[in-house]
Scaffold this motif. Structure first.
Motif, PDB file in Angstrom:
ATOM      1  N   ASP A 297       0.658  13.371  10.570  1.00 59.67           N
ATOM      2  CA  ASP A 297       0.925  11.965  10.252  1.00 59.67           C
ATOM      3  C   ASP A 297      -0.280  11.334   9.556  1.00 59.67           C
ATOM      4  O   ASP A 297      -0.144  10.650   8.548  1.00 59.67           O
ATOM      5  N   TYR A 298      -1.460  11.551  10.109  1.00 59.28           N
ATOM      6  CA  TYR A 298      -2.684  10.986   9.543  1.00 59.28           C
ATOM      7  C   TYR A 298      -2.880  11.465   8.103  1.00 59.28           C
ATOM      8  O   TYR A 298      -3.262  10.692   7.229  1.00 59.28           O
ATOM      9  N   ASN A 299      -2.597  12.714   7.846  1.00 62.41           N
ATOM     10  CA  ASN A 299      -2.790  13.277   6.512  1.00 62.41           C
ATOM     11  C   ASN A 299      -1.814  12.717   5.473  1.00 62.41           C
ATOM     12  O   ASN A 299      -2.009  12.913   4.280  1.00 62.41           O
ATOM     13  N   LYS A 300      -0.769  12.033   5.924  1.00 62.02           N
ATOM     14  CA  LYS A 300       0.155  11.376   4.996  1.00 62.02           C
ATOM     15  C   LYS A 300      -0.443  10.078   4.454  1.00 62.02           C
ATOM     16  O   LYS A 300       0.020   9.543   3.459  1.00 62.02           O
ATOM     17  N   SER A 301      -1.464   9.560   5.127  1.00 63.38           N
ATOM     18  CA  SER A 301      -2.094   8.325   4.675  1.00 63.38           C
ATOM     19  C   SER A 301      -3.200   8.643   3.670  1.00 63.38           C
ATOM     20  O   SER A 301      -3.689   9.765   3.594  1.00 63.38           O
ATOM     21  N   LEU A 302      -3.534   7.630   2.896  1.00 61.15           N
ATOM     22  CA  LEU A 302      -4.564   7.769   1.872  1.00 61.15           C
ATOM     23  C   LEU A 302      -5.662   6.741   2.099  1.00 61.15           C
ATOM     24  O   LEU A 302      -5.389   5.617   2.543  1.00 61.15           O
ATOM     25  N   ALA A 303      -6.883   7.105   1.776  1.00 63.59           N
ATOM     26  CA  ALA A 303      -7.976   6.127   1.798  1.00 63.59           C
ATOM     27  C   ALA A 303      -7.721   5.144   0.659  1.00 63.59           C
ATOM     28  O   ALA A 303      -7.386   5.546  -0.452  1.00 63.59           O
ATOM     29  N   VAL A 304      -7.813   3.847   0.945  1.00 64.26           N
ATOM     30  CA  VAL A 304      -7.537   2.818  -0.055  1.00 64.26           C
ATOM     31  C   VAL A 304      -8.634   1.758  -0.044  1.00 64.26           C
ATOM     32  O   VAL A 304      -9.372   1.625   0.916  1.00 64.26           O
ATOM     33  N   LYS A 305      -8.713   1.012  -1.135  1.00 63.05           N
ATOM     34  CA  LYS A 305      -9.661  -0.105  -1.213  1.00 63.05           C
ATOM     35  C   LYS A 305      -9.010  -1.395  -0.740  1.00 63.05           C
ATOM     36  O   LYS A 305      -9.682  -2.313  -0.288  1.00 63.05           O
ATOM     37  N   LYS A 306      -7.666  -1.475  -0.881  1.00 64.14           N
ATOM     38  CA  LYS A 306      -6.936  -2.646  -0.408  1.00 64.14           C
ATOM     39  C   LYS A 306      -5.525  -2.227  -0.026  1.00 64.14           C
ATOM     40  O   LYS A 306      -5.026  -1.200  -0.470  1.00 64.14           O
ATOM     41  N   ILE A 307      -4.903  -3.048   0.798  1.00 60.94           N
ATOM     42  CA  ILE A 307      -3.532  -2.814   1.222  1.00 60.94           C
ATOM     43  C   ILE A 307      -2.689  -3.946   0.656  1.00 60.94           C
ATOM     44  O   ILE A 307      -2.957  -5.118   0.909  1.00 60.94           O
ATOM     45  N   ASP A 308      -1.681  -3.593  -0.134  1.00 64.84           N
ATOM     46  CA  ASP A 308      -0.837  -4.609  -0.758  1.00 64.84           C
ATOM     47  C   ASP A 308       0.131  -5.254   0.229  1.00 64.84           C
ATOM     48  O   ASP A 308       0.353  -6.451   0.198  1.00 64.84           O
ATOM     49  N   ASP A 309       0.743  -4.468   1.079  1.00 61.02           N
ATOM     50  CA  ASP A 309       1.726  -4.963   2.042  1.00 61.02           C
ATOM     51  C   ASP A 309       1.456  -4.350   3.404  1.00 61.02           C
ATOM     52  O   ASP A 309       1.084  -3.181   3.492  1.00 61.02           O
ATOM     53  N   PHE A 310       1.686  -5.145   4.430  1.00 62.39           N
ATOM     54  CA  PHE A 310       1.551  -4.649   5.797  1.00 62.39           C
ATOM     55  C   PHE A 310       2.922  -4.754   6.450  1.00 62.39           C
ATOM     56  O   PHE A 310       3.528  -5.823   6.463  1.00 62.39           O
ATOM     57  N   ILE A 311       3.432  -3.652   6.947  1.00 60.13           N
ATOM     58  CA  ILE A 311       4.746  -3.651   7.591  1.00 60.13           C
ATOM     59  C   ILE A 311       4.532  -3.663   9.099  1.00 60.13           C
ATOM     60  O   ILE A 311       3.993  -2.731   9.667  1.00 60.13           O
TER      61      ILE A 311
END
Length: 102
Positions: free
Chosen positions: A62-76
């Motif tokens: 599950d963790y590996n499906k996420s990506l390191a990002v600089k910002k998050i556009d939407d939070f669900i």
């Protein structure tokens, strides 16, 4: 609000529907900021919204499906009490409605 978060509203920055957008600014270290695309959230008819016995278990997969990002556009955000299919359909509607209506 906690010191780590600050809600900003900028009337000059509008969404597609003309409503003002709000920005949540956080002091979260960059190495901890990770996100997934809506495609991952909706995969398997919203399998990401399921839990066994009301507990969420996050695996390395599950963790590996996420990506390191600089910002998050939407939070669900969601409620564990709502049916998984209902949450899946809501996310599909929000992210697919503009394309379907075009």
């Amino acid at each position: 609000m906690p010191a780590a978060f600050n809600m900003l509203s900028d009337d000059s920055d509008s969404s597609d529907d003309g409503l003002p957008m709000h920005h949540l600014v956080s002091d979260v270290p960059a190495m901890l900021l990770r996100a997934v695309k809506p495609l991952i959230v909706t995969r398997g008819f919203g399998r990401a919204f399921s839990s066994e016995g009301g507990t969420l278990t996050v695996t390395t997969t599950d963790y590996n499906k996420s990506l390191a990002v600089k910002k998050i556009d939407d939070f669900i955000s969601h409620s564990w009490q709502t049916e998984r299919l209902t949450k899946f359909l809501a996310v599909c509607m929000v992210y697919n409605m503009p394309a379907a209506a075009a």
